[in-house]
Write an enzyme that holds these catalytic residues in place. Structure first.
Site, PDB file in Angstrom:
ATOM      1  N   CYS A 192      -8.485  -5.132  -1.191  1.00 18.19           N
ATOM      2  CA  CYS A 192      -8.462  -4.667  -2.586  1.00 18.19           C
ATOM      3  C   CYS A 192      -9.226  -5.633  -3.480  1.00 18.19           C
ATOM      4  O   CYS A 192      -9.554  -5.298  -4.608  1.00 18.19           O
ATOM      5  CB  CYS A 192      -7.035  -4.544  -3.072  1.00 18.19           C
ATOM      6  SG  CYS A 192      -6.197  -6.117  -3.000  1.00 18.19           S
TER       7      CYS A 192
ATOM      8  N   GLU B 156       1.528   3.862   7.874  1.00 14.54           N
ATOM      9  CA  GLU B 156       1.625   4.529   9.185  1.00 14.54           C
ATOM     10  C   GLU B 156       0.521   4.058  10.128  1.00 14.54           C
ATOM     11  O   GLU B 156       0.597   4.284  11.329  1.00 14.54           O
ATOM     12  CB  GLU B 156       1.459   6.048   9.065  1.00 14.54           C
ATOM     13  CG  GLU B 156       2.324   6.749   8.072  1.00 14.54           C
ATOM     14  CD  GLU B 156       1.681   6.817   6.692  1.00 14.54           C
ATOM     15  OE1 GLU B 156       1.403   5.755   6.094  1.00 14.54           O
ATOM     16  OE2 GLU B 156       1.468   7.931   6.192  1.00 14.54           O
TER      17      GLU B 156
ATOM     18  N   LYS C 188       8.635   0.079   3.654  1.00 10.53           N
ATOM     19  CA  LYS C 188       8.036   1.310   4.199  1.00 10.53           C
ATOM     20  C   LYS C 188       6.566   0.970   4.429  1.00 10.53           C
ATOM     21  O   LYS C 188       5.740   1.066   3.528  1.00 10.53           O
ATOM     22  CB  LYS C 188       8.193   2.455   3.196  1.00 10.53           C
ATOM     23  CG  LYS C 188       8.156   3.859   3.796  1.00 10.53           C
ATOM     24  CD  LYS C 188       6.944   4.177   4.636  1.00 10.53           C
ATOM     25  CE  LYS C 188       5.717   4.513   3.839  1.00 10.53           C
ATOM     26  NZ  LYS C 188       4.497   4.631   4.701  1.00 10.53           N
TER      27      LYS C 188
ATOM     28  N   PHE D 275      -2.363  -0.068   4.450  1.00 13.73           N
ATOM     29  CA  PHE D 275      -2.738  -0.470   5.809  1.00 13.73           C
ATOM     30  C   PHE D 275      -3.492  -1.789   5.844  1.00 13.73           C
ATOM     31  O   PHE D 275      -3.517  -2.468   6.863  1.00 13.73           O
ATOM     32  CB  PHE D 275      -3.595   0.637   6.461  1.00 13.73           C
ATOM     33  CG  PHE D 275      -5.052   0.585   6.070  1.00 13.73           C
ATOM     34  CD1 PHE D 275      -5.940  -0.259   6.721  1.00 13.73           C
ATOM     35  CD2 PHE D 275      -5.540   1.362   5.022  1.00 13.73           C
ATOM     36  CE1 PHE D 275      -7.277  -0.326   6.345  1.00 13.73           C
ATOM     37  CE2 PHE D 275      -6.863   1.302   4.642  1.00 13.73           C
ATOM     38  CZ  PHE D 275      -7.736   0.453   5.306  1.00 13.73           C
TER      39      PHE D 275
ATOM     40  N   SER E  46      -3.524   2.998  -2.878  1.00 15.03           N
ATOM     41  CA  SER E  46      -4.627   3.584  -3.648  1.00 15.03           C
ATOM     42  C   SER E  46      -4.145   4.060  -5.022  1.00 15.03           C
ATOM     43  O   SER E  46      -2.951   4.316  -5.218  1.00 15.03           O
ATOM     44  CB  SER E  46      -5.227   4.753  -2.866  1.00 15.03           C
ATOM     45  OG  SER E  46      -4.235   5.737  -2.663  1.00 15.03           O
TER      46      SER E  46
HETATM   47  P1  NAD Z   1      -2.607   4.683   0.479  1.00 14.08           P
HETATM   48  O1  NAD Z   1      -2.410   4.857  -0.977  1.00 14.08           O
HETATM   49  O2  NAD Z   1      -3.162   5.810   1.272  1.00 14.08           O
HETATM   50  O3  NAD Z   1      -1.191   4.346   1.179  1.00 14.08           O
HETATM   51  C1  NAD Z   1      -0.334   3.350   0.666  1.00 14.08           C
HETATM   52  C2  NAD Z   1       1.102   3.729   1.004  1.00 14.08           C
HETATM   53  O4  NAD Z   1       1.411   4.971   0.356  1.00 14.08           O
HETATM   54  C3  NAD Z   1       1.362   3.933   2.487  1.00 14.08           C
HETATM   55  O5  NAD Z   1       2.589   3.325   2.822  1.00 14.08           O
HETATM   56  C4  NAD Z   1       1.406   5.435   2.640  1.00 14.08           C
HETATM   57  O6  NAD Z   1       2.307   5.844   3.646  1.00 14.08           O
HETATM   58  C5  NAD Z   1       1.890   5.913   1.291  1.00 14.08           C
HETATM   59  N1  NAD Z   1       1.351   7.228   0.945  1.00 14.08           N
HETATM   60  C6  NAD Z   1       0.114   7.718   1.251  1.00 14.08           C
HETATM   61  N2  NAD Z   1      -0.030   8.965   0.753  1.00 14.08           N
HETATM   62  C7  NAD Z   1       1.117   9.270   0.105  1.00 14.08           C
HETATM   63  C8  NAD Z   1       1.565  10.410  -0.632  1.00 14.08           C
HETATM   64  N3  NAD Z   1       0.791  11.485  -0.800  1.00 14.08           N
HETATM   65  N4  NAD Z   1       2.803  10.372  -1.166  1.00 14.08           N
HETATM   66  C9  NAD Z   1       3.582   9.301  -1.011  1.00 14.08           C
HETATM   67  N5  NAD Z   1       3.217   8.193  -0.326  1.00 14.08           N
HETATM   68  C10 NAD Z   1       2.000   8.164   0.226  1.00 14.08           C
HETATM   69  O7  NAD Z   1      -3.472   3.352   0.685  1.00 14.08           O
HETATM   70  P2  NAD Z   1      -4.107   2.772   2.018  1.00 14.08           P
HETATM   71  O8  NAD Z   1      -5.260   3.614   2.428  1.00 14.08           O
HETATM   72  O9  NAD Z   1      -3.048   2.480   3.022  1.00 14.08           O
HETATM   73  O10 NAD Z   1      -4.626   1.360   1.492  1.00 14.08           O
HETATM   74  C11 NAD Z   1      -5.868   1.171   0.859  1.00 14.08           C
HETATM   75  C12 NAD Z   1      -5.748   1.247  -0.640  1.00 14.08           C
HETATM   76  O11 NAD Z   1      -4.823   0.271  -1.111  1.00 14.08           O
HETATM   77  C13 NAD Z   1      -7.048   0.938  -1.354  1.00 14.08           C
HETATM   78  O12 NAD Z   1      -7.173   1.829  -2.434  1.00 14.08           O
HETATM   79  C14 NAD Z   1      -6.862  -0.492  -1.843  1.00 14.08           C
HETATM   80  O13 NAD Z   1      -7.630  -0.854  -2.967  1.00 14.08           O
HETATM   81  C15 NAD Z   1      -5.419  -0.478  -2.171  1.00 14.08           C
HETATM   82  N6  NAD Z   1      -4.875  -1.835  -2.194  1.00 14.08           N
HETATM   83  C16 NAD Z   1      -4.616  -2.379  -3.430  1.00 14.08           C
HETATM   84  C17 NAD Z   1      -4.127  -3.658  -3.500  1.00 14.08           C
HETATM   85  C18 NAD Z   1      -3.835  -4.294  -4.823  1.00 14.08           C
HETATM   86  O14 NAD Z   1      -3.292  -5.377  -4.822  1.00 14.08           O
HETATM   87  N7  NAD Z   1      -4.158  -3.678  -5.948  1.00 14.08           N
HETATM   88  C19 NAD Z   1      -3.902  -4.398  -2.328  1.00 14.08           C
HETATM   89  C20 NAD Z   1      -4.168  -3.797  -1.096  1.00 14.08           C
HETATM   90  C21 NAD Z   1      -4.663  -2.500  -1.044  1.00 14.08           C
END
Ligand code: NAD
Length: 498
Positions: A282, A177, A174, A150, A227
């Site tokens: 991040c 949400e 994808k 997000f 994450s």
């Molecule tokens: P998230 O992991 O909750 O979601 C990321 C994606 O995974 C979304 O598209 C979501 O729909 C999907 N997703 C969520 N739960 C899932 C599941 N159980 N099974 C399959 N798919 C699933 O992350 P977020 O809250 O949207 O974003 C914040 C996180 O992203 C933080 O941990 C941040 O550090 C990380 N991030 C990392 C970088 C990097 O470059 N390393 C960059 C941006 C954000």
């Protein structure tokens, strides 16, 4: 008014056939502004089928024509920075100038992709054996999907799609949400730029959509950013299903402040890097590691600056910081700050109960600074992903390095110092993928690649830049001979040697 947020499949917006939906909120007001369609199995099959068909003709389209689409997309994106930034702010909450900055960093990757003719040049070795030459070049994977978080609804998709597309793949995005509308804005720009239908698609959805992509036999590659637990799951599931996967995870980024640093510069930059985008980056600095007597001056300056941050609806021109993404996120960080206080940390600035006038239902938390944080506290161990800065006090640069190197994350880090010797020891010794010297957010420019170490990245490739080109293509090496008519064949049962 709540609008329906659709998929974008084969060049057209579609509600698909799934009947599940989910509300999308404006975090500054707490109002539901959109209703998101969530993909079902049939939608997943439709988007992959469209991408597969499109990938075959797109891979055969000349490189010159592919690059021409990228140039046009670059122009359209540049013209739409402000409008796209407002779409981001309305669903993410970050201030518009920050959202425009994220579009700008995405634009850089598009510009890098415009140079694909250079990046894709192969190699040639003449006369490696008698009459035999060898050349190598790279070809697209086919259908690749990008699953994005997000916190950067434009920049992170643009870390992936331009490079995937210019190298001849079809791409399925994808998005998160939580803030999905920017993905449709991008889809419309790609279409206007002349990209053939089916080469860039958007599949809205949750775990069902992700699992469908991870296991679909016609998806060849997966780029994930999010994450750490989900990154690990995506990497393991995708690779078990034979796909190439790069999965970037979470972070806990430390900024080390040496006693010889320019304390005003360090405090200004750590403040901006901790609270910009409400700490939801991040690469955000979430831990300041104060070495020796750096702490006293630094903490006082951090307090002053954190208290001066203007928290408001991100649409307001003078806002420094907007809300966090959900009420759950706000509650979680309030809990972690409370635990730190109970465990003996000192709350220097407490933003937990901030209320923004006329935005009582918004998901706001103010900048929070906690001093004397120790490693066993949840405020240190967890990725808070909000406007909370922990200060850890240590005696030496070696102790600072030991803390950072034993942390499971390894995304970004920085050192503030006026000593080249300290900077060199730190940059060489730290086990982190991206390092800043007097720079708090060392996000690499687009012609280098972005990636962390340890639990911040699963897979072998960093994202965008030269690693992006390698990730979205496979190498092929051709060894060729063009014998003269009737020339002796030279065939042998022994393994060929040169
Ligand atoms: P998230 O992991 O909750 O979601 C990321 C994606 O995974 C979304 O598209 C979501 O729909 C999907 N997703 C969520 N739960 C899932 C599941 N159980 N099974 C399959 N798919 C699933 O992350 P977020 O809250 O949207 O974003 C914040 C996180 O992203 C933080 O941990 C941040 O550090 C990380 N991030 C990392 C970088 C990097 O470059 N390393 C960059 C941006 C954000």
């Amino acid at each position: 008014m709540s609008t329906t947020i659709t998929h974008f499949i084969n060049g057209a917006e579609t509600v698909g056939s799934g009947d599940r939906t989910q509300p999308v909120y404006n975090p500054a007001t707490g109002e539901a502004t959109g209703e998101l369609r969530l993909a079902n199995r049939a939608d997943i099959d439709d988007v992959v089928a469209a991408a597969k068909t499109a990938s075959e003709s797109w891979a055969e389209t000349s490189l010159t024509k592919r690059v021409a689409v990228l140039f046009k997309f670059r122009e359209l994106l540049a013209e739409n920075v402000q409008e796209l930034a407002k779409v981001v702010t309305s669903e993410h909450g970050k201030v518009v100038s920050d959202a425009a900055g994220e579009v700008g960093r995405g634009l850089e990757v598009v510009e890098y992709a415009c140079g694909a003719a250079q990046s894709l040049k192969g190699e040639y070795s003449d006369q490696v054996s008698g009459g035999i030459d060898v050349f190598s070049f790279r070809q697209p994977l086919g259908v690749v999907a990008g699953i994005t978080p997000f916190n950067f609804p434009v920049m992170v998709p643009l870390w992936m799609a331009p490079v995937a597309i210019v190298t001849g793949n079809a791409f399925i995005l994808k998005p998160s949400e939580r803030d999905p509308s920017a993905s449709l804005f991008l889809a419309r720009l790609w279409k206007e730029a002349g990209l053939p239908d089916g080469v860039f698609n958007v599949l809205q959805g949750d775990k069902e959509a992700v699992d469908g992509l991870l296991t679909h036999p016609d998806v060849d590659g997966i780029s994930f950013v999010g994450s750490t637990p989900i990154a690990r799951y995506v990497y393991e599931t995708g690779t078990q299903h034979g796909k190439r996967v790069q999965a970037l995870g979470g972070a806990k980024n430390h900024a080390v402040v040496m006693p010889d640093a320019d304390m005003d510069l360090a405090a200004d930059h750590i403040n901006a890097a901790a609270f910009g985008s409400a700490g939801q980056r991040c690469m955000a600095i979430s831990v300041a590691v104060a070495v020796g007597d750096a702490a006293e001056g630094l903490v006082a300056k951090l307090k002053e600056r954190a208290e001066a941050v203007k928290v408001a609806n991100g649409m307001e021109p003078d806002a420094d910081m907007g809300p966090v993404i959900t009420p759950q996120s706000k509650a979680r960080l309030q809990k972690i700050v409370g635990e730190a206080q109970e465990d003996g940390a000192a709350l220097v600035v407490d933003g937990r109960d901030l209320v923004v006038k006329d935005h009582e239902n918004g998901f706001f938390v103010g900048p929070t600074v906690i001093d004397h944080v120790r490693r066993e506290m949840s405020a240190y161990r967890e990725e808070i992903f909000g406007p909370v800065l922990a200060v850890v006090r240590v005696a030496s640069i070696d102790e600072a390095l030991e803390i950072i190197n034993s942390n499971p994350y390894g995304n970004g880090t920085a050192i503030f110092t006026s000593s080249g010797a300290y900077a060199r020891a730190f940059t060489r010794g730290v086990k982190v993928g991206m390092v800043g010297v007097n720079i708090p957010l060392p996000v690499p420019v687009a012609w280098h690649s972005f990636g962390g170490w340890k639990d911040s990245l699963f897979g072998d490739h960093h994202i965008y830049g030269p690693d992006g080109i390698r990730f979205y293509t496979r190498g092929k090496v051709v060894t060729q001979r063009w014998p003269e008519p009737k020339q002796a064949s030279g065939a042998s049962f022994a393994f060929p040697s040169n």
